[in-house]
Design a protein around this motif. Structure first.
Motif, PDB file in Angstrom:
ATOM      1  N   LYS A 188       0.865  -1.176   0.000  1.00 46.32           N
ATOM      2  CA  LYS A 188       0.000   0.000   0.000  1.00 46.32           C
ATOM      3  C   LYS A 188       0.898   1.222   0.000  1.00 46.32           C
ATOM      4  N   SER A 189       0.520   2.217  -0.778  1.00 46.49           N
ATOM      5  CA  SER A 189       1.275   3.463  -0.755  1.00 46.49           C
ATOM      6  C   SER A 189       0.317   4.627  -0.971  1.00 46.49           C
ATOM      7  N   TRP A 190       0.600   5.706  -0.262  1.00 45.22           N
ATOM      8  CA  TRP A 190      -0.200   6.924  -0.365  1.00 45.22           C
ATOM      9  C   TRP A 190       0.469   7.818  -1.388  1.00 45.22           C
ATOM     10  N   GLN A 191      -0.205   8.051  -2.478  1.00 44.75           N
ATOM     11  CA  GLN A 191       0.321   8.889  -3.551  1.00 44.75           C
ATOM     12  C   GLN A 191      -0.115  10.325  -3.251  1.00 44.75           C
ATOM     13  N   ARG A 192       0.818  11.110  -2.712  1.00 43.08           N
ATOM     14  CA  ARG A 192       0.531  12.463  -2.255  1.00 43.08           C
ATOM     15  C   ARG A 192       1.107  13.490  -3.228  1.00 43.08           C
ATOM     16  N   ARG A 193       0.546  14.670  -3.147  1.00 45.14           N
ATOM     17  CA  ARG A 193       1.135  15.816  -3.831  1.00 45.14           C
ATOM     18  C   ARG A 193       2.254  16.355  -2.925  1.00 45.14           C
ATOM     19  N   ALA A 194       3.213  17.059  -3.523  1.00 43.55           N
ATOM     20  CA  ALA A 194       4.352  17.579  -2.766  1.00 43.55           C
ATOM     21  C   ALA A 194       3.903  18.474  -1.612  1.00 43.55           C
ATOM     22  N   HIS A 195       2.874  19.288  -1.836  1.00 45.68           N
ATOM     23  CA  HIS A 195       2.452  20.216  -0.770  1.00 45.68           C
ATOM     24  C   HIS A 195       1.948  19.480   0.468  1.00 45.68           C
ATOM     25  N   ARG A 196       1.456  18.238   0.319  1.00 48.28           N
ATOM     26  CA  ARG A 196       1.023  17.468   1.494  1.00 48.28           C
ATOM     27  C   ARG A 196       2.231  17.104   2.355  1.00 48.28           C
ATOM     28  N   TYR A 197       3.307  16.672   1.718  1.00 48.86           N
ATOM     29  CA  TYR A 197       4.537  16.394   2.465  1.00 48.86           C
ATOM     30  C   TYR A 197       5.043  17.662   3.152  1.00 48.86           C
ATOM     31  N   HIS A 198       5.027  18.773   2.425  1.00 49.89           N
ATOM     32  CA  HIS A 198       5.496  20.041   3.004  1.00 49.89           C
ATOM     33  C   HIS A 198       4.678  20.417   4.229  1.00 49.89           C
TER      34      HIS A 198
ATOM     35  N   LEU B 295       9.791  21.436  10.684  1.00 52.56           N
ATOM     36  CA  LEU B 295      10.814  21.440   9.643  1.00 52.56           C
ATOM     37  C   LEU B 295      10.491  22.527   8.626  1.00 52.56           C
ATOM     38  N   THR B 296      11.511  23.070   7.987  1.00 55.43           N
ATOM     39  CA  THR B 296      11.348  24.144   7.012  1.00 55.43           C
ATOM     40  C   THR B 296      11.866  23.692   5.660  1.00 55.43           C
ATOM     41  N   LEU B 297      11.076  23.875   4.632  1.00 56.81           N
ATOM     42  CA  LEU B 297      11.502  23.539   3.272  1.00 56.81           C
ATOM     43  C   LEU B 297      12.530  24.568   2.812  1.00 56.81           C
ATOM     44  N   VAL B 298      13.703  24.083   2.391  1.00 55.24           N
ATOM     45  CA  VAL B 298      14.723  24.994   1.873  1.00 55.24           C
ATOM     46  C   VAL B 298      14.958  24.800   0.382  1.00 55.24           C
ATOM     47  N   GLU B 299      14.569  23.655  -0.149  1.00 53.03           N
ATOM     48  CA  GLU B 299      14.751  23.430  -1.578  1.00 53.03           C
ATOM     49  C   GLU B 299      13.824  22.299  -2.015  1.00 53.03           C
ATOM     50  N   GLN B 300      13.215  22.504  -3.154  1.00 47.78           N
ATOM     51  CA  GLN B 300      12.395  21.459  -3.764  1.00 47.78           C
ATOM     52  C   GLN B 300      12.854  21.289  -5.199  1.00 47.78           C
ATOM     53  N   ARG B 301      12.987  20.040  -5.617  1.00 44.81           N
ATOM     54  CA  ARG B 301      13.419  19.774  -6.981  1.00 44.81           C
ATOM     55  C   ARG B 301      12.543  18.706  -7.585  1.00 44.81           C
ATOM     56  N   ARG B 302      12.456  18.736  -8.876  1.00 39.14           N
ATOM     57  CA  ARG B 302      11.711  17.712  -9.626  1.00 39.14           C
ATOM     58  C   ARG B 302      12.689  16.728 -10.215  1.00 39.14           C
ATOM     59  N   GLY B 303      12.285  15.462 -10.238  1.00 36.56           N
ATOM     60  CA  GLY B 303      13.145  14.389 -10.705  1.00 36.56           C
ATOM     61  C   GLY B 303      13.299  14.348 -12.227  1.00 36.56           C
ATOM     62  N   PRO B 304      14.195  13.480 -12.686  1.00 38.71           N
ATOM     63  CA  PRO B 304      14.559  13.426 -14.093  1.00 38.71           C
ATOM     64  C   PRO B 304      13.646  12.562 -14.961  1.00 38.71           C
TER      65      PRO B 304
END
Length: 195
Positions: free
Chosen positions: A162-172, A180-189
């Protein structure tokens, strides 16, 4: 080897692609750590280390490294990889991401595509535990598959997987709630985005 990568990503069908992607993401993550982590030999923990391929690449940067995974078979493989690095302070041990707390005052916590297996409340507690054990100038690096574009969040249920497919803002949001503070977000290749 290829079978290890497919064990980590059990629904992949092309081992060469999976190997290439893992190497590329690991190189990318090491560059991120070089930019963001404190400028000293690191005290680090790799939570959800799988078979230890990234931990082995991280070990030379560390004064102390603990690689942790739930699966005994992965821990055994990670131990062998870390022994091969000849870094005596690098070790692997078995533990559950949801409750593992045998680390403190670390400079770096690596969460490599494991948080998607946790429900929101479990993940919130993991983030809080990580925050409580992180040095003030420490860094958390999380790589995760995320929903992109117009995709919706959902639960992927494949029996025992089972895995929860979240949007990035949910993790943030969950990380921010834990302090915790977000200092950098990047998109994968790849089309399967990671951050």
């Amino acid at each position: 080897g290829a079978s290890d990568a497919l064990t980590v990503s059990p629904f992949q069908t092309w081992s060469a692609r999976e190997e290439w992607l893992r190497r590329r993401l690991q190189q990318w993550t090491l560059r991120l750590i070089a930019r963001r982590a404190p400028r000293r030999r690191l005290r680090a923990v790799d939570l959800g280390c799988g078979f230890g391929d990234f931990a082995a690449r991280l070990a030379p940067l560390c004064a102390d490294l603990t690689a942790v995974d739930f699966a005994a078979g992965f821990v055994e493989q990670a131990r062998a990889r870390l022994v091969a690095t000849a870094h005596p302070s690098a070790r692997a041990e078995q533990g559950d991401l949801r409750s593992y707390d045998r680390f403190a005052d670390v400079d770096l916590v690596h969460l490599g595509a494991v948080c998607m297996y946790l429900e929101d409340d479990e993940l919130g507690r993991v983030y809080q535990r990580v925050r409580d054990r992180l040095r003030p100038d420490g860094v958390v690096v999380q790589r995760e598959y995320v929903v992109v574009g117009l995709g919706r969040e959902y639960l992927r249920d494949r029996g025992e997987y089972k895995s929860w497919q979240r949007r990035a803002h949910r993790y943030h949001a969950l990380a921010r709630h834990a302090g915790l503070t977000l200092v950098e977000q990047r998109r994968g290749p790849t089309i399967v985005m990671e951050e």
